[in-house]
Structures are given as structure tokens and as C-alpha cells.
Design a protein around this motif. Structure first.
Motif, PDB file in Angstrom:
ATOM      1  N   ALA A   1      -3.314   3.115 -35.789  1.00  0.00           N
ATOM      2  CA  ALA A   1      -2.966   3.451 -37.172  1.00  0.00           C
ATOM      3  C   ALA A   1      -2.530   4.906 -37.293  1.00  0.00           C
ATOM      4  N   SER A   2      -3.239   5.790 -36.585  1.00  0.00           N
ATOM      5  CA  SER A   2      -2.893   7.218 -36.632  1.00  0.00           C
ATOM      6  C   SER A   2      -1.520   7.469 -36.017  1.00  0.00           C
ATOM      7  N   VAL A   3      -1.236   6.814 -34.901  1.00  0.00           N
ATOM      8  CA  VAL A   3       0.070   6.989 -34.241  1.00  0.00           C
ATOM      9  C   VAL A   3       1.197   6.492 -35.145  1.00  0.00           C
ATOM     10  N   ASN A   4       0.994   5.338 -35.804  1.00  0.00           N
ATOM     11  CA  ASN A   4       2.026   4.812 -36.716  1.00  0.00           C
ATOM     12  C   ASN A   4       2.284   5.762 -37.882  1.00  0.00           C
ATOM     13  N   LYS A   5       1.199   6.299 -38.435  1.00  0.00           N
ATOM     14  CA  LYS A   5       1.354   7.226 -39.558  1.00  0.00           C
ATOM     15  C   LYS A   5       2.046   8.499 -39.118  1.00  0.00           C
ATOM     16  N   LEU A   6       1.663   9.004 -37.961  1.00  0.00           N
ATOM     17  CA  LEU A   6       2.308  10.217 -37.438  1.00  0.00           C
ATOM     18  C   LEU A   6       3.783   9.977 -37.156  1.00  0.00           C
ATOM     19  N   GLU A   7       4.106   8.780 -36.682  1.00  0.00           N
ATOM     20  CA  GLU A   7       5.504   8.461 -36.391  1.00  0.00           C
ATOM     21  C   GLU A   7       6.340   8.465 -37.667  1.00  0.00           C
ATOM     22  N   LYS A   8       5.801   7.877 -38.743  1.00  0.00           N
ATOM     23  CA  LYS A   8       6.531   7.836 -40.015  1.00  0.00           C
ATOM     24  C   LYS A   8       6.707   9.228 -40.600  1.00  0.00           C
ATOM     25  N   THR A   9       5.620   9.990 -40.628  1.00  0.00           N
ATOM     26  CA  THR A   9       5.719  11.344 -41.191  1.00  0.00           C
ATOM     27  C   THR A   9       6.605  12.242 -40.338  1.00  0.00           C
ATOM     28  N   SER A  10       6.600  12.025 -39.032  1.00  0.00           N
ATOM     29  CA  SER A  10       7.465  12.821 -38.149  1.00  0.00           C
ATOM     30  C   SER A  10       8.936  12.543 -38.445  1.00  0.00           C
ATOM     31  N   GLU A  11       9.262  11.275 -38.731  1.00  0.00           N
ATOM     32  CA  GLU A  11      10.644  10.934 -39.096  1.00  0.00           C
ATOM     33  C   GLU A  11      11.065  11.629 -40.385  1.00  0.00           C
ATOM     34  N   ILE A  12      10.141  11.669 -41.368  1.00  0.00           N
ATOM     35  CA  ILE A  12      10.432  12.339 -42.640  1.00  0.00           C
ATOM     36  C   ILE A  12      10.613  13.841 -42.422  1.00  0.00           C
ATOM     37  N   ILE A  13       9.714  14.411 -41.601  1.00  0.00           N
ATOM     38  CA  ILE A  13       9.809  15.850 -41.315  1.00  0.00           C
ATOM     39  C   ILE A  13      11.132  16.170 -40.627  1.00  0.00           C
ATOM     40  N   LEU A  14      11.550  15.337 -39.673  1.00  0.00           N
ATOM     41  CA  LEU A  14      12.811  15.554 -38.961  1.00  0.00           C
ATOM     42  C   LEU A  14      13.997  15.457 -39.928  1.00  0.00           C
ATOM     43  N   LYS A  15      13.936  14.474 -40.811  1.00  0.00           N
ATOM     44  CA  LYS A  15      15.022  14.291 -41.788  1.00  0.00           C
ATOM     45  C   LYS A  15      15.111  15.485 -42.727  1.00  0.00           C
ATOM     46  N   GLU A  16      13.973  15.950 -43.233  1.00  0.00           N
ATOM     47  CA  GLU A  16      13.969  17.102 -44.127  1.00  0.00           C
ATOM     48  C   GLU A  16      14.394  18.367 -43.396  1.00  0.00           C
ATOM     49  N   SER A  17      14.049  18.469 -42.137  1.00  0.00           N
ATOM     50  CA  SER A  17      14.461  19.632 -41.342  1.00  0.00           C
ATOM     51  C   SER A  17      15.981  19.671 -41.182  1.00  0.00           C
ATOM     52  N   ASN A  18      16.579  18.508 -40.913  1.00  0.00           N
ATOM     53  CA  ASN A  18      18.054  18.441 -40.799  1.00  0.00           C
ATOM     54  C   ASN A  18      18.717  18.772 -42.140  1.00  0.00           C
ATOM     55  N   LYS A  19      18.122  18.253 -43.211  1.00  0.00           N
ATOM     56  CA  LYS A  19      18.666  18.523 -44.552  1.00  0.00           C
ATOM     57  C   LYS A  19      18.600  20.026 -44.859  1.00  0.00           C
ATOM     58  N   TYR A  20      17.489  20.648 -44.516  1.00  0.00           N
ATOM     59  CA  TYR A  20      17.315  22.082 -44.755  1.00  0.00           C
ATOM     60  C   TYR A  20      18.353  22.881 -43.981  1.00  0.00           C
ATOM     61  N   ASN A  21      18.561  22.524 -42.720  1.00  0.00           N
ATOM     62  CA  ASN A  21      19.552  23.240 -41.896  1.00  0.00           C
ATOM     63  C   ASN A  21      20.967  23.066 -42.452  1.00  0.00           C
ATOM     64  N   ASN A  22      21.297  21.843 -42.911  1.00  0.00           N
ATOM     65  CA  ASN A  22      22.626  21.597 -43.503  1.00  0.00           C
ATOM     66  C   ASN A  22      22.848  22.464 -44.746  1.00  0.00           C
ATOM     67  N   LEU A  23      21.800  22.575 -45.584  1.00  0.00           N
ATOM     68  CA  LEU A  23      21.918  23.377 -46.810  1.00  0.00           C
ATOM     69  C   LEU A  23      22.113  24.858 -46.495  1.00  0.00           C
ATOM     70  N   GLN A  24      21.391  25.337 -45.469  1.00  0.00           N
ATOM     71  CA  GLN A  24      21.546  26.744 -45.099  1.00  0.00           C
ATOM     72  C   GLN A  24      22.950  27.010 -44.545  1.00  0.00           C
ATOM     73  N   ASN A  25      23.470  26.081 -43.737  1.00  0.00           N
ATOM     74  CA  ASN A  25      24.834  26.221 -43.206  1.00  0.00           C
ATOM     75  C   ASN A  25      25.873  26.148 -44.332  1.00  0.00           C
ATOM     76  N   LEU A  26      25.589  25.258 -45.320  1.00  0.00           N
ATOM     77  CA  LEU A  26      26.515  25.115 -46.458  1.00  0.00           C
ATOM     78  C   LEU A  26      26.567  26.400 -47.277  1.00  0.00           C
ATOM     79  N   LYS A  27      25.434  27.014 -47.461  1.00  0.00           N
ATOM     80  CA  LYS A  27      25.371  28.278 -48.210  1.00  0.00           C
ATOM     81  C   LYS A  27      26.183  29.355 -47.498  1.00  0.00           C
ATOM     82  N   LEU A  28      26.025  29.421 -46.167  1.00  0.00           N
ATOM     83  CA  LEU A  28      26.776  30.420 -45.393  1.00  0.00           C
ATOM     84  C   LEU A  28      28.281  30.145 -45.445  1.00  0.00           C
TER      85      LEU A  28
END
Length: 464
Positions: free
Chosen positions: A38-65
Motif C-alpha cells: 500500500a505504501s509503495v502504491n501511494k508513493l508511486e502515485k504521489t511521485s507521478e504528481i510531483i514529477l508532473k508538477e515539477s515539469n509544469k514549474y520548469n515550463n513556466l519558468q522557461n516561459l517567463k524567461l
């Protein structure tokens, strides 16, 4: 309810108790596995969300520049009037469009999508103003171009603020899920540690309990066996409900058989201590096992001073060097001397015979003596003195009794009454009395004590 469960558990076999322990261990291990999965499944889901938000954050910073760089070709064109800045603008414009589309594609929040739409509209406005600047024929020092450039600067500042808001949202979301992952890891670790601790305690306590439950009945059986060897045939094994029960039942059956066929030690000792003649029983090596009261009184010893000692302590004293009879010899009503504790020489009418087991092996020696008050000087006098001897010891092989008489003498020595013997053998009490009379006449005695002597010497009973 607890008492019922406790009794039910006690009545379980060792196999059933072990099976319960194994099932409990499996359940605890399944809990660990479930928590881990159960812990591994939850970590896997949250890790996917974290990765997605990280990519979104990087795109926004590049867009601003990129938006900031988008102003530079128009600004340089107003300063230098170089037409090459138009190509630079087109390249930057194309890159900005792609990044804006990527940010829109990765966004799934309605509020953030509205923000991106506003940014896109401002981008179109900046794009239009830039094209107007590039259409000016005399851009250097152009007032209209300067005003349009000022509007573009304000638009880029507005875009930067909106992008910062979106970036802050992504950053907060990433922090939230990172903290969630840490809590999940901590919770799973605690549960696993607690369950592992329970498993270890269960193994230690349960292992001790099961070993104790197995060894305790065996120890009790050993104690019972020890009591039986000491002559206590009333001993019974403790109650048990496991696999040892079968062995214990066989053990009880053996005790019951021995109780019926063996004369108890207490009963036989009571008869031995009633004998007026001195009686000593040793093992085959001459170590004293039994002495009666008459012997202790005559020799002035206490029982513990003779038990375990050599018979030579009585037969040789401090003066004699050679026994009257050799080790392999038997004797009947011969002259001999005993030595007391004070080394007093005591003349006795002496008999010696061997005790045999069921396989005809010698297991002990019986010494019986009658104290003579006069000194024997001659063999004739010795023979005359022997006539007063009260108990004649029949030697092995001299059994002048019928099979029925042998049965009866066994029961007499086991302290059965005439009525009990009659009931046991399905004969009349009158017939028992007749047999008893014939036995007494054949053995030339009127004493039950003499019958016990006879039965021991001729292996008619076992003595424990």
C-alpha cells in the motif's frame, strides 16, 4: 467466556497449538506485506504528481524567461534599425508559442487554465505591437515606437506576475505531496517495526511456552517413574490432552499391571521389620540395601550407617579376615559371627541365599541369622542350636507347591484376605483355607512372614 476459551486451548494437541502459532505468524507477515505494498502504491502515485508538477514549474519558468527575451528584438530595432531583428523576433515568437502550448497541455486545473488564457491574450497583444514596430520605416528615435515599447514592457511584467502565481501553485502542490510521501514512509516504517517487534516477542514467548508444554509432561512422567522405582505404585501421570496423552495412558496401564503383580515396598518393609531374626539384603556386589529392625537393635547401628556399606562391615568387623562362606556359596543354619558397632562378637545361626530375577540372573543376596545366647563349641551343638531357628529358608529350586498353591501364596504376600483370594480365583473361601493350610504344612511354618521370605527367594513376587 475466557474460561471456556482457556479450557479449549488447553485441550488442543501440540500440533494444533503449533498450527495456530504458524497461522498467527502468517497473518502478521501478511500485514507487513500489505502495508509495504500500500505504501509503495501511494508513493508511486504521489511521485507521478510531483514529477508532473515539477515539469509544469520548469515550463513556466522557461516561459517567463522567453517572454522577457521576446522584447529584445523590437527594442534593438528601435535603437539600431537593423532588419535582422525581425528574424530574431520570429524565432523567439515560435519558441514562445510552443512553450505556451506545452504549459496549457500540462495544466488540468480550471483556475490555472484561465490564467494561461489571459497570458495567451497578452502574448497576442505583444506579438501585434512588435509587428507594428517592425513596420516603422524610420524606427530610430520614433515616438510612436517608444510608446508601443512601453506598453509591451507593462504587458510582459503582467505576464511575469501571472506566471509567478502559477509557479507558486505548482511549488505548493509539490511540497504537499513531498510531505505526504515522508509521512507515508514514516507511518509504514512504524507499522513494520511494531509488527516485527510483535513477531519477535511472539517467537520468544511462544517458543518458550511450546517447549515448556512439551517438556513439562515428560518431566512429570520422569518424576512418576522415579516414584515407582521407590515403590510408590499409587503414582499416576498428570492429565494431558496432547500427543503425550497416548504415551501417558500406556504408562498408567503399566502402573496398573505392576500394582496387581508387584508387592509394594511399604507393605514388604512392614513385614520385614516385624521379623524377630536379623535380616540383611545386599546387591550382588555385597552393598547393603535393606536391614530390618532386629538387625539394627542387635548390631547397635542406625539404618543410615549400614545402607550402602559392604556386608563385610558386619561379617568381618576388625578381626576376621576371611568370611565363613565364599561369595558363590549358599548356607543354611551354620555357625557364624556378626560384629556390632562396638566391635562386639555376636554368635549367630546363619543362612545365606541368592535372589534371582526372571532370567535366572543373580540380583542380590539374602542374609538371615538367629542370635544364639550360648557359645557354640562343636558342630553338634551348632546343629542343636539351629533346631530353635524359627524360619527355614528354602533354597532356589525347592518349590514343593502346586500351581494353584503358587497363585495363592502370591496373593497372600500381596496382602489379600481369604475372601478376596476366593473372589479373585472364583473358588470358595473354604477351598482357599484348605490351600493355605497345605502351604503352611509344606513349608513347615505358621507365619505369613515366612511365606514372604519364601516368595522373595523363589521369585514368586517382584520387590520394588
Amino acid at each position: 467466556m475466557k474460561n471456556i476459551l482457556g479450557i479449549s486451548f488447553l485441550k488442543m494437541t501440540i500440533f494444533q497449538k503449533l498450527l495456530i502459532g504458524i497461522i498467527a505468524m502468517l497473518i502478521l507477515n501478511l500485514i507487513i506485506a500489505y502495508v509495504g505494498i500500500a505504501s509503495v502504491n501511494k508513493l508511486e502515485k504521489t511521485s507521478e504528481i510531483i514529477l508532473k508538477e515539477s515539469n509544469k514549474y520548469n515550463n513556466l519558468q522557461n516561459l517567463k524567461l522567453t517572454f522577457t527575451e521576446l522584447l529584445m528584438p523590437a527594442n534593438d530595432y528601435l535603437i539600431h534599425g537593423n532588419r535582422l531583428e525581425i528574424e530574431n523576433f520570429e524565432k523567439l515568437d515560435s519558441i514562445t508559442r510552443k512553450q505556451l502550448e506545452a504549459s496549457k497541455a500540462s495544466e488540468n486545473d480550471h483556475f490555472n487554465e484561465h490564467f494561461l488564457e489571459e497570458i495567451e491574450n497578452i502574448f497576442y497583444e505583444v506579438e501585434a505591437l512588435s509587428k507594428k514596430i517592425f513596420e516603422l520605416k524610420d524606427p530610430i528615435g520614433n515616438t510612436e515606437g517608444a510608446l508601443m515599447m512601453e506598453v509591451m514592457d507593462n504587458n510582459i511584467l503582467t505576464i511575469g506576475k501571472k506566471i509567478d502565481i502559477l509557479s507558486s501553485s505548482s511549488s505548493s502542490l509539490m511540497s504537499k505531496y513531498i510531505n505526504s510521501n515522508q509521512e507515508t514512509n514514516l507511518r509504514a516504517s512504524r507499522i513494520i517495526i511494531i509488527v516485527m517487534f510483535i513477531i519477535m516477542i511472539s517467537l520468544v514467548v511462544g517458543g518458550f511456552y511450546y517447549v515448556k508444554k512439551i517438556t513439562k509432561p515428560i518431566e512429570n512422567l520422569a518424576l512418576t517413574a522415579k516414584k515407582i522405582t521407590l515403590g510408590n505404585l499409587e503414582s499416576k501421570k498428570p492429565s494431558s490432552y496432547d500427543e503425550i496423552e497416548n504415551f501417558s495412558n500406556l504408562f498408567n496401564s503399566m502402573i496398573s499391571v505392576l500394582s496387581k503383580t508387584t508387592v509394594s515396598k511399604d507393605y514388604l518393609n512392614s513385614i520385614i521389620h516385624q521379623i524377630n531374626e536379623t535380616l540383611i539384603i545386599t546387591d550382588i556386589d555385597g552393598k547393603i540395601l535393606i536391614v530390618n529392625k532386629a538387625t539394627l537393635d542387635l548390631l547397635e547401628y542406625k539404618e543410615n550407617e549400614l545402607i550402602g556399606k559392604s556386608i563385610e562391615k558386619v561379617l568381618l568387623g576388625e578381626n576376621k579376615k576371611v568370611q565363613t562362606t565364599l561369595e558363590e556359596e549358599t548356607a543354611q543354619n551354620i555357625y557364624n559371627t556378626y560384629y556390632s558397632k562396638s566391635n562386639l562378637v555376636i554368635p549367630v545361626s546363619f543362612s545365606k541365599s541368592f535372589i534371582y530375577d526372571d532370567k535366572n540372573n543373580k540380583t542380590g543376596i539374602l542374609y538371615l541369622a538367629f542370635h544364639q545366647t550360648e557359645t557354640f563349641g562343636k558342630k553338634q551343638k551348632s546343629a542343636e542350636g539351629a533346631s530353635s531357628y524359627k524360619i527355614t529358608i528354602k533354597m532356589k529350586g525347592e518349590i514343593p507347591l502346586t500351581n494353584r498353591e503358587l497363585e495363592i501364596i502370591k496373593l497372600i504376600t500381596a496382602d489379600f484376605s481369604s475372601q478376596e483370594i476366593a473372589d479373585k480365583l472364583f473358588i470358595s473361601i473354604r477351598t482357599v483355607e484348605t490351600h493355605r493350610k497345605n502351604i503352611m504344612e509344606k513349608l513347615h511354618t505358621k507365619s505369613v512372614i515366612a511365606l514372604v521370605h519364601y516368595a522373595i527367594q523363589n521369585r514368586l513376587v517382584q520387590y520394588n
